[in-house]
Design a protein around this motif. Structure first.
Motif, short mmCIF file in Angstrom:
data_model
loop_
_atom_site.label_atom_id
_atom_site.label_comp_id
_atom_site.label_asym_id
_atom_site.label_seq_id
_atom_site.Cartn_x
_atom_site.Cartn_y
_atom_site.Cartn_z
N TRP A 130 2.66 5.09 -4.60
CA TRP A 130 2.95 6.63 -4.43
C TRP A 130 3.92 7.09 -5.66
O TRP A 130 4.00 8.30 -5.90
CB TRP A 130 3.49 6.93 -3.21
N ARG A 131 4.52 6.34 -6.47
CA ARG A 131 5.22 6.39 -7.48
C ARG A 131 5.11 5.39 -8.50
O ARG A 131 4.73 3.89 -8.21
CB ARG A 131 6.45 6.80 -7.31
N ASP A 132 5.73 5.21 -9.77
CA ASP A 132 5.81 3.94 -10.57
C ASP A 132 6.68 3.10 -10.01
O ASP A 132 7.67 3.35 -9.21
CB ASP A 132 6.45 4.78 -11.92
N ALA A 133 6.65 1.85 -10.37
CA ALA A 133 7.16 0.88 -9.89
C ALA A 133 7.48 -0.26 -10.92
O ALA A 133 6.43 -0.48 -11.71
CB ALA A 133 6.65 0.30 -8.57
N THR A 134 8.61 -1.21 -11.07
CA THR A 134 8.69 -1.92 -12.10
C THR A 134 8.60 -3.36 -11.32
O THR A 134 9.09 -3.95 -10.31
CB THR A 134 10.15 -2.00 -12.54
N VAL A 135 7.95 -4.12 -12.23
CA VAL A 135 7.29 -5.47 -11.89
C VAL A 135 8.51 -6.62 -12.58
O VAL A 135 8.51 -6.44 -13.66
CB VAL A 135 6.13 -5.89 -12.25
N PRO A 136 9.07 -7.46 -11.52
CA PRO A 136 9.92 -8.18 -12.17
C PRO A 136 9.28 -9.47 -12.82
O PRO A 136 8.22 -9.61 -12.86
CB PRO A 136 10.54 -8.89 -11.00
N CYS A 137 10.06 -9.87 -13.96
CA CYS A 137 9.62 -10.90 -14.74
C CYS A 137 8.99 -12.28 -13.86
O CYS A 137 9.69 -12.32 -13.03
CB CYS A 137 10.43 -11.40 -15.84
N TYR A 157 0.92 -1.37 -0.02
CA TYR A 157 0.03 0.11 -0.24
C TYR A 157 0.78 1.28 0.07
O TYR A 157 1.67 1.40 0.70
CB TYR A 157 -0.85 0.12 1.17
N SER A 158 0.44 2.07 -0.87
CA SER A 158 1.14 3.19 -0.97
C SER A 158 2.74 3.30 -1.24
O SER A 158 3.18 2.59 -2.20
CB SER A 158 0.95 4.46 0.34
N PRO A 161 6.18 0.19 -4.25
CA PRO A 161 7.64 0.08 -4.56
C PRO A 161 8.44 -0.80 -3.89
O PRO A 161 9.39 -1.33 -4.15
CB PRO A 161 8.49 1.46 -4.70
N ALA A 162 8.15 -0.81 -2.44
CA ALA A 162 8.98 -1.86 -1.70
C ALA A 162 8.46 -3.24 -1.87
O ALA A 162 9.39 -4.14 -2.15
CB ALA A 162 8.70 -1.73 0.03
N ALA A 163 7.43 -3.51 -2.20
CA ALA A 163 6.97 -4.93 -2.73
C ALA A 163 7.61 -5.40 -3.90
O ALA A 163 7.97 -6.34 -4.17
CB ALA A 163 5.24 -4.92 -3.01
N THR A 164 7.89 -4.44 -4.91
CA THR A 164 8.39 -4.76 -6.16
C THR A 164 10.06 -4.96 -6.03
O THR A 164 10.68 -5.94 -6.52
CB THR A 164 8.35 -3.65 -7.16
N ARG A 165 10.56 -4.37 -5.21
CA ARG A 165 11.96 -4.56 -4.73
C ARG A 165 12.32 -5.87 -3.90
O ARG A 165 13.13 -6.69 -4.45
CB ARG A 165 12.69 -3.68 -3.73
N PHE A 166 11.16 -6.40 -3.11
CA PHE A 166 11.20 -7.62 -2.45
C PHE A 166 10.96 -8.50 -3.63
O PHE A 166 11.66 -9.66 -3.33
CB PHE A 166 9.90 -7.60 -1.34
N LEU A 167 10.36 -8.57 -4.34
CA LEU A 167 10.11 -9.59 -5.52
C LEU A 167 11.31 -9.65 -6.34
O LEU A 167 11.74 -10.73 -6.73
CB LEU A 167 8.80 -9.36 -6.32
N GLY A 170 -2.38 7.82 -11.45
CA GLY A 170 -1.12 7.96 -10.58
C GLY A 170 0.07 7.09 -10.83
O GLY A 170 0.03 6.79 -12.08
N GLY A 171 0.91 6.75 -9.89
CA GLY A 171 1.95 5.90 -10.19
C GLY A 171 1.61 4.53 -10.77
O GLY A 171 0.83 3.95 -10.27
#
Length: 209
Positions: A132-139, A102-103, A107-113, A152-153
């Motif tokens: 709260w901002r754009d985030a990159t989803v790993p393959c 959430y919020s 981005p923390a969740a995508t870094r974890f992944l 938004g993000g």
């Protein structure tokens, strides 16, 4: 200089609102589920209180997941690396994982992944609420889904086509109910939590994609 200090103080004082208190909150014990039930990892928004995991919207969602028979762990955004270490140390490893943020937790969740994917674990679902901002989803993520109240993000796949990614607006009938939800209240809304729960777990286990 003094004006800048006041601005920083005002920002810090606004942070507890990202952990809106849920009325009637009751903590649930971690279920002794079989490994094939999987595990859900959740990341809160920012919280000036230090995040005691007592009655925030994210924690209330985790308690619902536990009551559904699935182990669930809650972390602050800055704890994504510790969360990955803890998950990778589990023996046997969970048969399936789902991740929620959430919020600032998005981005923390995508870094974890990124880290757990590098260790060979695949996530069935990445579910984000109001990043709260754009985030990159790993393959390799089965489904990456973000719900927002307004544009938004965005979630974006690390490479085109390597992960199924959807950015969706919460239905206006839900978003406007009770005078209207906002970024600081949406994570604690009962109807929204039911929607999130259905994306993360099903039939006593992590929802398979």
């Amino acid at each position: 200089m003094r004006r800048g200090r006041f601005a920083v103080l005002a920002l810090l004082l606004s942070l507890p609102a990202c952990a809106s208190v849920v009325p009637g909150f009751q903590e649930a014990a971690q279920p002794a589920a079989a490994p094939d039930a999987g595990r859900v990892v959740l990341f809160t928004g920012l919280n000036w209180s230090g995040e005691s995991h007592r009655a925030t919207g994210t924690d209330a969602l985790a308690q619902q997941i536990r009551r559904a028979g699935v182990p669930a762990d809650v972390f602050r955004p800055g704890e994504w690396d510790r969360a990955a270490t803890q998950l990778l140390a589990l023996r046997p490893p969970p048969a399936a994982i789902a991740v929620y943020g959430y919020s600032a937790g998005g981005p923390a969740a995508t870094r974890f992944l990124e880290r757990v994917a590098g260790a060979g674990l695949r996530a069935e679902t990445l579910l984000v609420l109001e990043s709260w901002r754009d985030a990159t989803v790993p393959c390799g993520v089965g489904l990456a889904l973000q719900y927002r109240l307004e544009d938004g993000g965005l979630l974006r796949a690390a490479r085109p086509g390597c992960a199924e990614v959807h950015n969706e607006l919460i239905h206006p009938d839900v978003a406007s109910r009770g005078g209207g939800l906002g970024h600081l209240s949406v994570a604690a809304d009962a109807m929204v939590m039911r929607m999130l729960l259905g994306e993360l777990v099903r039939d006593g286990g992590v929802r398979r994609r």
